[in-house]
Design a protein around this motif. Structure first.
Motif, PDB file in Angstrom:
ATOM      1  N   SER A   1      -0.857   4.111   0.800  1.00 13.34           N
ATOM      2  CA  SER A   1      -1.735   4.993   1.568  1.00 13.34           C
ATOM      3  C   SER A   1      -0.995   5.570   2.778  1.00 13.34           C
ATOM      4  O   SER A   1      -0.034   4.992   3.286  1.00 13.34           O
ATOM      5  CB  SER A   1      -2.963   4.215   2.037  1.00 13.34           C
ATOM      6  OG  SER A   1      -3.793   5.026   2.855  1.00 13.34           O
ATOM      7  N   ASP A   2      -1.465   6.718   3.254  1.00 19.87           N
ATOM      8  CA  ASP A   2      -0.925   7.288   4.493  1.00 19.87           C
ATOM      9  C   ASP A   2      -1.967   7.223   5.614  1.00 19.87           C
ATOM     10  O   ASP A   2      -1.815   7.860   6.651  1.00 19.87           O
ATOM     11  CB  ASP A   2      -0.463   8.730   4.275  1.00 19.87           C
ATOM     12  CG  ASP A   2      -1.580   9.628   3.732  1.00 19.87           C
ATOM     13  OD1 ASP A   2      -2.723   9.142   3.573  1.00 19.87           O
ATOM     14  OD2 ASP A   2      -1.302  10.810   3.464  1.00 19.87           O
ATOM     15  N   LYS A   3      -3.033   6.436   5.385  1.00 16.48           N
ATOM     16  CA  LYS A   3      -4.093   6.303   6.374  1.00 16.48           C
ATOM     17  C   LYS A   3      -4.458   4.829   6.530  1.00 16.48           C
ATOM     18  O   LYS A   3      -4.744   4.151   5.547  1.00 16.48           O
ATOM     19  CB  LYS A   3      -5.332   7.100   5.942  1.00 16.48           C
ATOM     20  CG  LYS A   3      -6.497   7.017   6.914  1.00 16.48           C
ATOM     21  CD  LYS A   3      -7.688   7.807   6.391  1.00 16.48           C
ATOM     22  CE  LYS A   3      -8.878   7.693   7.341  1.00 16.48           C
ATOM     23  NZ  LYS A   3     -10.078   8.429   6.814  1.00 16.48           N
ATOM     24  N   PHE A   4      -4.415   4.342   7.778  1.00 15.04           N
ATOM     25  CA  PHE A   4      -4.716   2.939   8.056  1.00 15.04           C
ATOM     26  C   PHE A   4      -5.624   2.826   9.287  1.00 15.04           C
ATOM     27  O   PHE A   4      -5.331   3.483  10.281  1.00 15.04           O
ATOM     28  CB  PHE A   4      -3.435   2.153   8.304  1.00 15.04           C
ATOM     29  CG  PHE A   4      -2.438   2.243   7.171  1.00 15.04           C
ATOM     30  CD1 PHE A   4      -2.574   1.443   6.046  1.00 15.04           C
ATOM     31  CD2 PHE A   4      -1.369   3.121   7.238  1.00 15.04           C
ATOM     32  CE1 PHE A   4      -1.659   1.527   5.004  1.00 15.04           C
ATOM     33  CE2 PHE A   4      -0.453   3.205   6.206  1.00 15.04           C
ATOM     34  CZ  PHE A   4      -0.594   2.412   5.084  1.00 15.04           C
TER      35      PHE A   4
ATOM     36  N   ASN B   1      -8.030   2.142   5.932  1.00 15.97           N
ATOM     37  CA  ASN B   1      -8.818   2.972   5.028  1.00 15.97           C
ATOM     38  C   ASN B   1      -9.508   2.053   4.027  1.00 15.97           C
ATOM     39  O   ASN B   1      -8.913   1.093   3.541  1.00 15.97           O
ATOM     40  CB  ASN B   1      -7.915   3.962   4.287  1.00 15.97           C
ATOM     41  CG  ASN B   1      -8.705   4.917   3.426  1.00 15.97           C
ATOM     42  OD1 ASN B   1      -9.575   5.631   3.915  1.00 15.97           O
ATOM     43  ND2 ASN B   1      -8.405   4.939   2.137  1.00 15.97           N
TER      44      ASN B   1
ATOM     45  N   PRO C   1       2.623  -2.265   5.231  1.00 18.51           N
ATOM     46  CA  PRO C   1       1.388  -1.697   4.686  1.00 18.51           C
ATOM     47  C   PRO C   1       0.937  -2.475   3.455  1.00 18.51           C
ATOM     48  O   PRO C   1       1.723  -2.689   2.525  1.00 18.51           O
ATOM     49  CB  PRO C   1       1.781  -0.266   4.318  1.00 18.51           C
ATOM     50  CG  PRO C   1       3.243  -0.348   4.017  1.00 18.51           C
ATOM     51  CD  PRO C   1       3.805  -1.433   4.896  1.00 18.51           C
TER      52      PRO C   1
ATOM     53  N   ASP D   1      -6.929  -0.626   2.847  1.00 28.84           N
ATOM     54  CA  ASP D   1      -5.525  -0.337   3.151  1.00 28.84           C
ATOM     55  C   ASP D   1      -5.329  -0.553   4.644  1.00 28.84           C
ATOM     56  O   ASP D   1      -6.041   0.056   5.470  1.00 28.84           O
ATOM     57  CB  ASP D   1      -5.171   1.107   2.776  1.00 28.84           C
ATOM     58  CG  ASP D   1      -5.203   1.338   1.282  1.00 28.84           C
ATOM     59  OD1 ASP D   1      -4.338   0.791   0.583  1.00 28.84           O
ATOM     60  OD2 ASP D   1      -6.107   2.052   0.809  1.00 28.84           O
ATOM     61  N   THR D   2      -4.387  -1.408   4.994  1.00 28.66           N
ATOM     62  CA  THR D   2      -4.168  -1.745   6.395  1.00 28.66           C
ATOM     63  C   THR D   2      -2.709  -2.139   6.584  1.00 28.66           C
ATOM     64  O   THR D   2      -1.896  -2.016   5.662  1.00 28.66           O
ATOM     65  CB  THR D   2      -5.120  -2.893   6.817  1.00 28.66           C
ATOM     66  OG1 THR D   2      -5.022  -3.092   8.221  1.00 28.66           O
ATOM     67  CG2 THR D   2      -4.781  -4.188   6.086  1.00 28.66           C
ATOM     68  N   LYS D   3      -2.382  -2.609   7.778  1.00 24.12           N
ATOM     69  CA  LYS D   3      -1.022  -3.070   8.036  1.00 24.12           C
ATOM     70  C   LYS D   3      -1.052  -4.477   8.611  1.00 24.12           C
ATOM     71  O   LYS D   3      -1.876  -4.795   9.461  1.00 24.12           O
ATOM     72  CB  LYS D   3      -0.303  -2.128   9.004  1.00 24.12           C
ATOM     73  CG  LYS D   3       0.103  -0.801   8.382  1.00 24.12           C
ATOM     74  CD  LYS D   3       0.992   0.000   9.314  1.00 24.12           C
ATOM     75  CE  LYS D   3       1.486   1.282   8.640  1.00 24.12           C
ATOM     76  NZ  LYS D   3       2.388   2.053   9.523  1.00 24.12           N
TER      77      LYS D   3
ATOM     78  N   SER E   1     -11.946   2.028   0.519  1.00 25.96           N
ATOM     79  CA  SER E   1     -12.444   2.889  -0.558  1.00 25.96           C
ATOM     80  C   SER E   1     -12.726   2.089  -1.810  1.00 25.96           C
ATOM     81  O   SER E   1     -12.178   0.997  -2.023  1.00 25.96           O
ATOM     82  CB  SER E   1     -11.423   3.987  -0.874  1.00 25.96           C
ATOM     83  OG  SER E   1     -10.208   3.413  -1.337  1.00 25.96           O
TER      84      SER E   1
ATOM     85  N   SER F   1       0.826  -1.210   0.000  1.00 28.30           N
ATOM     86  CA  SER F   1       0.000   0.000   0.000  1.00 28.30           C
ATOM     87  C   SER F   1       0.860   1.260   0.000  1.00 28.30           C
ATOM     88  O   SER F   1       1.923   1.310   0.623  1.00 28.30           O
ATOM     89  CB  SER F   1      -0.908   0.016   1.233  1.00 28.30           C
ATOM     90  OG  SER F   1      -1.637   1.224   1.304  1.00 28.30           O
TER      91      SER F   1
ATOM     92  N   SER G   1      -2.475  -3.305   0.605  1.00 28.72           N
ATOM     93  CA  SER G   1      -3.808  -3.064   0.058  1.00 28.72           C
ATOM     94  C   SER G   1      -4.368  -4.423  -0.331  1.00 28.72           C
ATOM     95  O   SER G   1      -3.658  -5.250  -0.901  1.00 28.72           O
ATOM     96  CB  SER G   1      -3.750  -2.167  -1.175  1.00 28.72           C
ATOM     97  OG  SER G   1      -3.241  -0.888  -0.867  1.00 28.72           O
TER      98      SER G   1
END
Length: 207
Positions: free
Chosen positions: A172-175, A177, A196, A189-191, A179, A170, A198
């Protein structure tokens, strides 16, 4: 009235395709302790049409690092067969290929599709999560080889092909998330530990 029927079908399809994310809480109490203790204590719940639960997912607190691939299509450095998490479907579901999955709990294990003509163009990346029925997966620390993992996952799909979900590293800078991406893919999007990722939880590849 006849002309309205296709519009009604289309409206129903669009309504069904809407998803949203909520916290899922702790892993299921019926999970074996060895699996439950390896998972994050806060999962993610995906709701579908009418607020019904589509799936719940819990990812690992830590995942081992594997060798960095020289293939740019491999975006994650995770060992073959490593446990990524656990997913539970509340009702009938589909994998990335559109294969039917029964309601129930499955482990998610990391693999890569092989480089051959059968998989040409299936995704920009070679990273995938293979689903294994929890009843067929007894050791969270195991790292099954490719052929063994495919055989286990094929039991989940009930076909010669494993049950798969598409994943990649991922940006992304948000976890977490969640969409919609493109016309039909719903991406979380997670960890997994510090990694990170997706993962497409809803949406099948278009042939």
């Amino acid at each position: 009235m006849k002309n309205l029927f296709p519009l009604l079908v289309l409206s129903a399809s669009l309504a069904f395709a809407q998803y949203k994310m909520e916290p899922a809480g702790a892993p299921p109490t019926d999970l074996a302790p060895a699996f439950a203790s390896a998972l994050q204590q806060q999962g993610v719940k995906i709701l579908g049409a009418g607020g019904s639960v589509y799936c719940e997912v819990w990812f690992r607190t830590q995942v081992a690092s594997g060798p960095k691939s020289t293939d740019d299509a491999v975006t994650l450095s995770i060992p073959q067969g490593a446990l990524l998490g656990v997913i539970r479907f509340a009702g009938p579901a589909q994998d990335r290929r559109g294969q039917s999955l029964k309601a129930g709990t499955y482990t998610l294990r990391y693999s890569q599709y092989p480089v051959n003509g059968d998989h040409q163009g299936v995704a920009p990346q070679r990273d995938f999560a293979l689903l294994v029925r929890i009843s067929d997966d007894t050791d969270p620390g195991a790292t099954a080889g490719f052929d063994a993992l495919v055989a286990l996952s094929a039991k989940a799909s009930g076909t010669p092909h494993p049950a798969v979900l598409s994943i990649w590293k991922s940006s992304s800078d948000k976890f977490p998330n969640f969409s919609k991406q493109g016309d039909h893919d719903w991406v979380l999007d997670t960890k997994v530990g510090d990694v990170p990722i997706s993962i497409i939880l809803a949406g099948k590849v278009e042939a």
